[in-house]
Design a protein around this motif. Structure first.
Motif, PDB file in Angstrom:
ATOM      1  N   TRP A 161      56.373 -39.795  32.977  1.00  7.03           N
ATOM      2  CA  TRP A 161      57.554 -39.803  33.832  1.00  7.03           C
ATOM      3  C   TRP A 161      58.712 -39.063  33.174  1.00  7.03           C
ATOM      4  O   TRP A 161      58.947 -39.183  31.968  1.00  7.03           O
ATOM      5  CB  TRP A 161      57.972 -41.239  34.126  1.00  7.03           C
ATOM      6  CG  TRP A 161      57.066 -41.934  35.090  1.00  7.03           C
ATOM      7  CD1 TRP A 161      55.996 -42.726  34.817  1.00  7.03           C
ATOM      8  CD2 TRP A 161      57.160 -41.874  36.524  1.00  7.03           C
ATOM      9  NE1 TRP A 161      55.401 -43.166  35.968  1.00  7.03           N
ATOM     10  CE2 TRP A 161      56.097 -42.664  37.027  1.00  7.03           C
ATOM     11  CE3 TRP A 161      58.028 -41.247  37.419  1.00  7.03           C
ATOM     12  CZ2 TRP A 161      55.887 -42.832  38.402  1.00  7.03           C
ATOM     13  CZ3 TRP A 161      57.816 -41.414  38.763  1.00  7.03           C
ATOM     14  CH2 TRP A 161      56.762 -42.194  39.254  1.00  7.03           C
ATOM     15  N   VAL A 178      58.873 -48.842  32.624  1.00  9.51           N
ATOM     16  CA  VAL A 178      57.888 -47.803  32.309  1.00  9.51           C
ATOM     17  C   VAL A 178      57.214 -48.100  30.973  1.00  9.51           C
ATOM     18  O   VAL A 178      56.001 -47.913  30.812  1.00  9.51           O
ATOM     19  CB  VAL A 178      58.548 -46.419  32.305  1.00  9.51           C
ATOM     20  CG1 VAL A 178      57.590 -45.358  31.780  1.00  9.51           C
ATOM     21  CG2 VAL A 178      59.016 -46.046  33.711  1.00  9.51           C
ATOM     22  N   ALA A 184      51.575 -45.603  32.434  1.00 12.05           N
ATOM     23  CA  ALA A 184      52.826 -44.845  32.538  1.00 12.05           C
ATOM     24  C   ALA A 184      53.440 -44.691  31.155  1.00 12.05           C
ATOM     25  O   ALA A 184      53.267 -45.544  30.280  1.00 12.05           O
ATOM     26  CB  ALA A 184      53.801 -45.539  33.480  1.00 12.05           C
ATOM     27  N   TYR A 223      61.527 -39.596  38.258  1.00 12.68           N
ATOM     28  CA  TYR A 223      62.300 -40.712  38.799  1.00 12.68           C
ATOM     29  C   TYR A 223      63.761 -40.276  38.873  1.00 12.68           C
ATOM     30  O   TYR A 223      64.334 -39.792  37.885  1.00 12.68           O
ATOM     31  CB  TYR A 223      62.164 -41.950  37.917  1.00 12.68           C
ATOM     32  CG  TYR A 223      63.187 -43.019  38.208  1.00 12.68           C
ATOM     33  CD1 TYR A 223      63.153 -43.725  39.408  1.00 12.68           C
ATOM     34  CD2 TYR A 223      64.195 -43.303  37.297  1.00 12.68           C
ATOM     35  CE1 TYR A 223      64.100 -44.700  39.684  1.00 12.68           C
ATOM     36  CE2 TYR A 223      65.142 -44.283  37.560  1.00 12.68           C
ATOM     37  CZ  TYR A 223      65.093 -44.974  38.748  1.00 12.68           C
ATOM     38  OH  TYR A 223      66.036 -45.931  39.028  1.00 12.68           O
ATOM     39  N   VAL A 436      56.375 -49.463  39.165  1.00 10.11           N
ATOM     40  CA  VAL A 436      55.977 -48.334  38.323  1.00 10.11           C
ATOM     41  C   VAL A 436      54.461 -48.283  38.171  1.00 10.11           C
ATOM     42  O   VAL A 436      53.849 -47.210  38.267  1.00 10.11           O
ATOM     43  CB  VAL A 436      56.668 -48.430  36.948  1.00 10.11           C
ATOM     44  CG1 VAL A 436      56.104 -47.380  35.994  1.00 10.11           C
ATOM     45  CG2 VAL A 436      58.170 -48.237  37.099  1.00 10.11           C
ATOM     46  N   SER A 440      52.318 -45.267  39.735  1.00 12.34           N
ATOM     47  CA  SER A 440      51.571 -44.438  38.789  1.00 12.34           C
ATOM     48  C   SER A 440      50.086 -44.436  39.128  1.00 12.34           C
ATOM     49  O   SER A 440      49.424 -43.390  39.047  1.00 12.34           O
ATOM     50  CB  SER A 440      51.789 -44.950  37.360  1.00 12.34           C
ATOM     51  OG  SER A 440      53.152 -44.894  36.998  1.00 12.34           O
TER      52      SER A 440
END
Length: 481
Positions: A161, A178, A184, A223, A436, A440
């Motif tokens: 990310w 995260v 992630a 994000y 998340v 993901s």
């Protein structure tokens, strides 16, 4: 003829164990077949009493399926499948040089497993750059190190990310989520102040330019936690750079802006994080089951105070105001409680600030079948949250903080009606982390749930109608389809 005189006595199949040279594998056995090493396999050998050498050879071949025995039909199936292979005799009536004769003279290849066709091999088997494939005792030809079942997509691919913005929500909520999420990793952060970006401790780059982060090949998804007016342009740029986007709410400042985002064709998810909380999912499941009957009325509200001077929430040019900030929560709750249907019209009123943003707004949403919802949003009132859903036979209530329940807090769902009131305990969960992880997983091709753009567009259309009605002094305003 003894077994040691057989032409293939020194060979062993891939699925057979290799006995020690000093051991006699068949000593002490009576007549009959030797039991297979694994269930479902044919016998591995035959033990027969010694007779005339030619008779013994014919008996072994007949039992293995090589020659048809007198009074029996020949065994069917591919040549050599589950049988001891032998060189075929020339076809009668043809010269040995004839193509048919040559084909018949060619020895047949031994199958890799008794009773089964040759195993398919992976394309990379035999690649000198890889470890040579080895058998694990069953002759399947599967290379060492491969798994029996494919791993989940989220486990096979880690989504890296990149954050556009390093403000409070990114620092206190998304960055920890995260780090804690499976599948992630926080790869890069871009902010106007590089020191704030570095404070999030990404695994990769720290940028002072959003464009540089979008050009980073090590970033898989983006994000966006920028002020509301920056959601549309940077979402479009991220999609153009080939990056999927998880964008803070509101996704757009109007239904038209959400339509522009949808027109890009990219993968875009609105980060309305409370929707991933297990209590919300439990409430949706009970409504779908008809636990309280058809929904007739929804009451939802979210108020708080303490917006500092100079904050973007007080700037109408940057998407400030109560409806954009917390009205998204209550409008979305009213819509999913009503089965995902958009209302027909809205009547709204608001109290405006000197700068032109709505400090307090309330509205009544009406559906064609008589369902109604009353919502309230404020950034200038004491903090309070509520959500109550009334049906024909009962009621659902989410006490406490239905929109901002953070990790570590156990919650409950109150169901009333029928025989009495039931309090359903919901274990603690971090909805940011769940969001998340599932996003993901979906980006990696695995299972998960994300909010469709159609729901984000419906929320934006209701907000448009609320502003239209409030600016017209409470006149009814239709909701655009």
């Amino acid at each position: 003829m003894g077994l040691g005189d057989h032409p293939q006595a020194g060979l062993a199949r891939r699925h057979q164990r290799r006995p020690h040279p000093a051991a006699h594998a068949l000593r002490g056995r009576g007549r009959g077949g030797v039991h297979p090493l694994r269930p479902g396999r044919r016998g591995q050998a035959q033990v027969v009493r010694a007779r005339h050498p030619r008779r013994t050879r014919r008996l072994l071949a007949a039992r293995a399926g090589g020659w048809p025995r007198r009074g029996r039909q020949p065994c069917r199936g591919p040549a050599g499948a589950g049988r001891l292979a032998r060189a075929a005799r020339p076809v009668r009536g043809r010269r040995r040089g004839h193509p048919a004769g040559r084909a018949a003279e060619a020895p047949q290849r031994l199958p890799p497993r008794a009773g089964r066709p040759p195993a398919r091999r992976r394309p990379d088997v035999g690649d000198p750059a890889r470890v040579a494939p080895q058998c694990r005792g069953h002759g399947g030809g599967r290379p060492v190190g491969t798994r029996r079942r494919p791993a989940p997509a989220a486990a096979r691919r880690m989504i890296r990310w990149g954050f556009l913005g390093a403000g409070n929500i990114a620092r206190s909520a998304l960055a920890p989520a995260v780090r804690a999420a499976d599948g992630a990793v926080l790869q890069a952060v871009a902010a106007r102040d590089p020191a704030r970006a570095a404070a999030l401790e990404p695994a990769g780059g720290v940028y002072s330019s959003y464009e540089d982060l979008l050009a980073d090949p090590d970033v898989d998804a983006v994000y966006i936690s920028l002020p509301n007016d920056a959601h549309l342009p940077w979402t479009v740029r991220a999609v153009a750079a080939g990056k999927p986007v998880l964008c803070e709410k509101p996704l757009g400042l109007s239904a038209a802006e959400v339509d522009q985002i949808a027109a890009t064709g990219g993968t875009v998810v609105e980060a309305s994080w409370y929707r991933w909380h297990p209590r919300i999912r439990l409430a949706q499941g009970l409504l779908a089951e008809g636990r309280i009957g058809a929904v007739r009325h929804v009451t939802a509200g979210f108020t708080f105070a303490g917006v500092a001077a100079g904050n973007y929430r007080l700037d109408p040019q940057r998407g400030g105001g109560a409806m954009y900030d917390v009205g998204c929560y209550v409008v979305s709750a009213a819509l999913w409680a009503a089965g995902g249907r958009a209302p027909q019209e809205v009547i709204a009123n608001a109290r405006w600030s000197d700068s032109g943003v709505d400090l307090v707004a309330e509205a009544v949403l009406s559906w064609a079948d008589g369902t109604t919802a009353q919502i309230r949003a404020a950034i200038d009132e004491p903090g309070r949250q509520w959500l109550r859903i009334t049906g024909e036979t009962g009621e659902l209530e989410l006490p406490g903080e239905p929109y901002t329940t953070v990790g570590g807090q156990e919650t409950e769902l109150v169901v009333s009606g029928g025989p009495g009131t039931e309090r359903l305990a919901v274990p603690a969960a971090d909805a940011y982390q769940v969001m998340v992880e599932e996003t993901s997983s979906v980006l990696a091709g695995g299972p998960g749930r994300v909010l469709p753009l159609a729901e984000s567009r419906a929320v934006a259309a209701v907000l448009d109608a609320c502003f239209t009605s409030a600016r017209a002094g409470g006149e009814p305003a239709p909701v655009s389809p």
